[in-house]
Design an enzyme around this catalytic site. Structure first.
Site, PDB file in Angstrom:
ATOM      1  N   SER A  74     -20.575 -23.884-119.596  1.00  0.00           N
ATOM      2  CA  SER A  74     -19.570 -23.542-118.587  1.00  0.00           C
ATOM      3  C   SER A  74     -18.398 -24.505-118.532  1.00  0.00           C
ATOM      4  O   SER A  74     -17.335 -24.141-118.043  1.00  0.00           O
ATOM      5  CB  SER A  74     -20.228 -23.453-117.220  1.00  0.00           C
ATOM      6  OG  SER A  74     -20.765 -24.709-116.872  1.00  0.00           O
ATOM      7  N   HIS A 101     -22.675 -16.958-118.155  1.00  0.00           N
ATOM      8  CA  HIS A 101     -21.234 -16.879-118.442  1.00  0.00           C
ATOM      9  C   HIS A 101     -20.943 -15.960-119.632  1.00  0.00           C
ATOM     10  O   HIS A 101     -19.964 -16.162-120.346  1.00  0.00           O
ATOM     11  CB  HIS A 101     -20.660 -18.271-118.707  1.00  0.00           C
ATOM     12  CG  HIS A 101     -20.485 -19.090-117.462  1.00  0.00           C
ATOM     13  ND1 HIS A 101     -19.417 -18.934-116.612  1.00  0.00           N
ATOM     14  CD2 HIS A 101     -21.258 -20.043-116.914  1.00  0.00           C
ATOM     15  CE1 HIS A 101     -19.526 -19.779-115.597  1.00  0.00           C
ATOM     16  NE2 HIS A 101     -20.636 -20.464-115.752  1.00  0.00           N
ATOM     17  N   LYS A 121     -21.528 -13.546-111.184  1.00  0.00           N
ATOM     18  CA  LYS A 121     -20.276 -13.842-111.873  1.00  0.00           C
ATOM     19  C   LYS A 121     -19.614 -12.513-112.295  1.00  0.00           C
ATOM     20  O   LYS A 121     -19.035 -11.841-111.466  1.00  0.00           O
ATOM     21  CB  LYS A 121     -20.531 -14.778-113.042  1.00  0.00           C
ATOM     22  CG  LYS A 121     -21.180 -16.111-112.610  1.00  0.00           C
ATOM     23  CD  LYS A 121     -21.208 -17.125-113.733  1.00  0.00           C
ATOM     24  CE  LYS A 121     -22.201 -18.254-113.489  1.00  0.00           C
ATOM     25  NZ  LYS A 121     -21.918 -19.063-112.308  1.00  0.00           N
TER      26      LYS A 121
END
Lengths: 415, 404
Positions: B190, B218, B249
């Site tokens: 990240s 991610h 996310k």
């Protein structure tokens, strides 16, 4: 395939062992909102069945309360669905701050910090507050999430016998050389429904200069005259240093938890608590609905009072019917059956009668202390409770356990 | 008062030290939904300001997507607000099972188990599957939640050097005496936006008979031609044993996470994983919103493709302006400035000019690797990217940090 046959065989074997031990947990599919009456498909593929739910943590009946649902809708409309961020990057809305302030006021604490769950609040707080110079002195029966939080903290761990104040005092004497000491307890213990002796704990904390932490997940909203929790019930509001609690039970039951404490401890958690720094901010619909919940229960104690009346009614009549109930005053009412198979058989038969309850057995409770844990809600009407009591009476008679003492049940069914 | 003055002063001093070291994190109050344009009040009481947001994990722009909002509202209506229960007592609805099945399909895995968060998924996966006879081989830059999960597990542990496959292979060779070996890596790291080399990792896992776990938080939804994740990107779908990922996310950003993998693993997790057994089930509103997010991604690549175009454009242009970035394909674009103070000052200037970015410095990243981490979204329009680029250019020139 990296996943070898050896590993697969090992895990299959573990599952077989769990099944053979009668310890396999099955999930039942609910096709309705959480409420006193729910629609369940169980086993999978069976016809849908209407049952009375007696095993939710929906103590105040707010999980699908129209005002709460409405507030969640309004939150979605005004603040969106998700924040896709942790708090300190771009995951703090004005409503997060508002909820934290409202909870502080409700609990009578200086400040509050939200977490994605109370599990994460408990996982993160100890490591922030304490290090190897300090001592954690915990009741032996505290919740799994506290146990995990303590495992992640370098402070020395001491356990005292469940609710045994003399033993706690011994531990406080033993740890005088430590820099800080934190007494750690559940407010209401979830398997037995008993309430912590928080007044005595606070006296001991004063005497030995220790801090007090209470997980009030099974208390916030309904224990104490105004539902503030075990610190209100025990008359020690303002004397508890840390309260962790959940938004996932009485307070609407969606998700989220928090820590309420002295300002500097909350400030430090915002800087250092790992689940706060590394996990998502609470979504706006949950924040908005939780604000509404706190408003509702601050305005009136009607729901909490009804829960208290329901609990009293249910406890009295279950005892009168001859069932072996753990005495107490919380809406967690354990019906003792001692034998794991008996607990599961009785739960299954009750389901056939339209009463949804779950049997608990080792390792969730000690071996030989199997039970059905019933949980009363303000959503229950007297006719729900009467039906449940009638079903317990019928099935209790079937297994010949009505009016029987612990030894007699064990003699019939074994431990 | 139970808490003594000494305790109070101790914690007050800790806070003061953080402030003195410029490590104190402040929160800014957002008065609008998550989207490319935010309304922010900062500091509290200041006039409300409009900002372009470049620091959310809202990669696909689904956090405030009308279809997702509509589905969430439907979920609230049909399945209520909260379940007030863990999964195995009375917290499993039909839609929870549906979401698990959809995730398994999307990720190309056998089965899936939902958690309150990916943090909890990582917190609970290791201890339930491994014991002291086993070993975990973990990339040294893995996410904090993986580190905490490993700390809760009794297995032996080795940290291999970041993305260093030779170092990992040596660890694998040295741990052949252990019952099981598990390789653990982030799919995308990240802070740097780098992808794990899953092509090599799967080969090594096969060669040394190891279990491979990837945290694709991610990546899920947008990495790989169909957005399935880093395993799709590297052409190794079906060869990863366990994937943990988040709905917090790209997939709408509300909350929740999961572990996907071989059925037998998932079955064991349902029986034993502590955050699953002891924490609340996902709220119906989030289940319904996440189902819709997956449905949208199944229907079209449009959002994913736009994100990748936006990313390629921003990466190319910011380099042309003269900034040094960590090269790659990921919408995380680390703009390297090295000095913590410069990072803070430039992000403050950008904030004043209406661009919301966050600087990262030690201890989050190594001491001389301070940076501004820009995150691109499919919701960004070209003119918004251009405005950010222009301000980066002007302010970069003022501070003399760009190549000429």
């Amino acid at each position: 395939m990296a996943y070898s046959e050896k590993a697969k065989g090992f895990y299959q074997n573990e599952l077989t062992t769990i099944r053979q031990g009668g310890l396999f947990k099955e999930e039942r599919y609910i096709e309705s909102p959480q409420a006193a009456n729910i629609t369940v498909e169980f086993p999978k593929g069976a016809a849908q069945k209407q049952v009375i739910n007696l095993c939710a943590n929906n103590y105040l009946g707010l999980s699908s309360h129209p005002d709460v649902v409405k507030a969640a809708h309004a939150g979605l409309d005004s603040r969106g669905y998700g924040l896709s961020s942790v708090r300190f990057i771009c995951g703090t809305q004005d409503i997060h701050d508002e909820l934290e302030r409202k909870i502080s006021e409700f609990l009578g604490m200086e400040d509050t910090i939200l977490f994605p769950s109370c599990m994460e609040a408990n996982a993160g707080m100890f490591e922030v507050m304490l290090d190897k110079n300090d001592a954690m002195i915990a009741d032996r029966l505290v919740h799994a999430s506290i146990v995990d939080g303590m495992r992640l903290c370098k402070a020395q761990l001491f356990n005292y016998k469940h609710s045994n104040m003399a033993h706690l005092e011994e531990k406080l004497q033993e740890t005088q050389q430590c820099r800080f000491r934190l007494i750690i307890t559940d407010g209401v213990f979830s398997m037995d429904g008993d309430i912590v002796k928080l007044d005595e704990i606070c006296d001991l904390a004063d005497k030995y200069d220790a801090m007090v932490m209470v997980d009030d997940s099974h208390a916030t909203g309904f224990i104490g005259k105004r539902g503030r929790g075990t610190h209100e019930h025990c008359g020690v509001m303002g004397r508890v240093d840390v309260i962790t609690t959940t938004l996932g039970k009485a307070l609407g039951g969606a998700t989220g938890g928090c820590l309420s404490s002295r300002k500097e401890i909350v400030d430090l958690c915002r800087q250092r608590a790992r689940p706060y720094l590394f996990s998502n901010s609470l979504p706006p619909p949950v924040v908005a609905a939780s604000i509404r919940v706190i408003e509702l229960i601050s305005k009136t104690t009607d729901r909490r009072d009804k829960l208290e009346r329901n609990t009293k009614y249910f406890r009295e009549r279950m005892i009168k019917a001859g069932l072996d109930i753990k005495e107490g005053e919380s809406p967690i009412v354990p019906v003792m059956l001692y034998n794991a198979k008996l607990a599961q058989d009785v739960a299954r038969d009750l389901f056939q009668e339209g009463i949804y309850v779950v049997g608990f057995f080792f390792p969730v409770v000690p071996a030989g202390a199997a039970r059905i844990r019933t949980q009363i809600s303000a959503d229950h009407e007297i006719e729900h409770l009467d039906k449940a009591i009638a079903a317990f009476t019928k099935i209790g008679a079937k297994y010949n356990i009505l009016g029987k003492k612990k030894d007699e049940v064990i003699a019939m069914y074994g431990l | 008062m139970t808490q003594s003055r000494i305790v109070k002063e101790f914690f007050q001093k800790e806070i003061q030290e953080l402030k003195a070291a410029h490590l104190f994190k402040e929160e800014r109050y957002i008065l609008s939904p998550q989207s490319p344009v935010l309304t922010v009040e900062y500091p509290p009481g200041a006039p409300v300001k409009e900002l372009l947001n470049f620091c959310a994990n809202n990669y696909l722009g689904l956090s405030d997507h009308p279809e997702v909002l509509k589905a969430a509202a439907e979920g609230l209506k049909k399945r209520g607000y909260g379940m007030s229960s863990v999964r195995f007592i009375c917290g499993t609805q039909d839609i929870h099972k549906e979401l698990e099945a959809r995730l398994s399909d999307f990720l190309g895995m056998e089965d899936t188990i939902l958690y309150t968060s990916a943090f909890d998924a990582n917190g609970g996966v290791f201890e339930a599957l491994l014991g002291e006879e086993d070993v975990i081989l973990s990339d040294e830059l893995n996410h904090a939640s993986i580190i905490d999960g490993i700390r809760l597990c009794k297995a032996h542990r080795h940290r291999y050097k970041h993305l260093d496959m030779a170092d990992l292979e040596q660890c694998l060779r040295q741990s052949q005496d252990k019952r099981f070996r598990m390789i653990v890596t982030d799919g995308v790291f990240s802070m740097d936006g780098e992808l794990a080399r899953l092509d090599i990792l799967t080969t090594l896992a096969e060669r040394y008979d190891a279990i491979l776990l990837v945290d694709d938080s991610h990546a899920t939804g947008f990495i790989g031609p169909n957005g399935r994740g880093t395993h799709e990107h590297h052409g190794v779908m079906g060869k990863v044993d366990l994937i943990t990922t988040t709905f917090g996310k790209a997939l709408g950003g509300a909350s929740g996470g999961c572990v996907s993998g071989s059925r037998v693993f998932i079955d064991v997790l349902r029986q034993r994983s502590r955050p699953y057994t002891f924490s609340n089930t996902l709220a119906p509103v989030v289940v319904a919103g996440t189902l819709k997010a997956l449905e949208l991604l199944g229907q079209s690549h449009k959002l994913r493709d736009k994100l990748m175009e936006n990313t390629a454009y921003f990466r190319r242009r910011i380099s042309e302006i003269g900034y040094t970035i960590i090269e790659g394909i990921h919408p995380i674009v680390p703009i390297m400035l090295h000095d913590a103070k410069v990072v803070q000052e430039i992000s403050r200037e950008l904030y004043n000019e209406g661009i919301y970015v966050i600087g990262f410095s030690y201890p989050v990243v190594p001491k001389d690797k301070a940076r501004i981490r820009v995150q691109i979204s499919a919701a960004h329009e070209r003119h918004q990217l251009d405005k950010a680029l222009e301000l980066f250019k002007i302010i970069g020139e003022q501070f003399g940090v760009i190549r000429t």
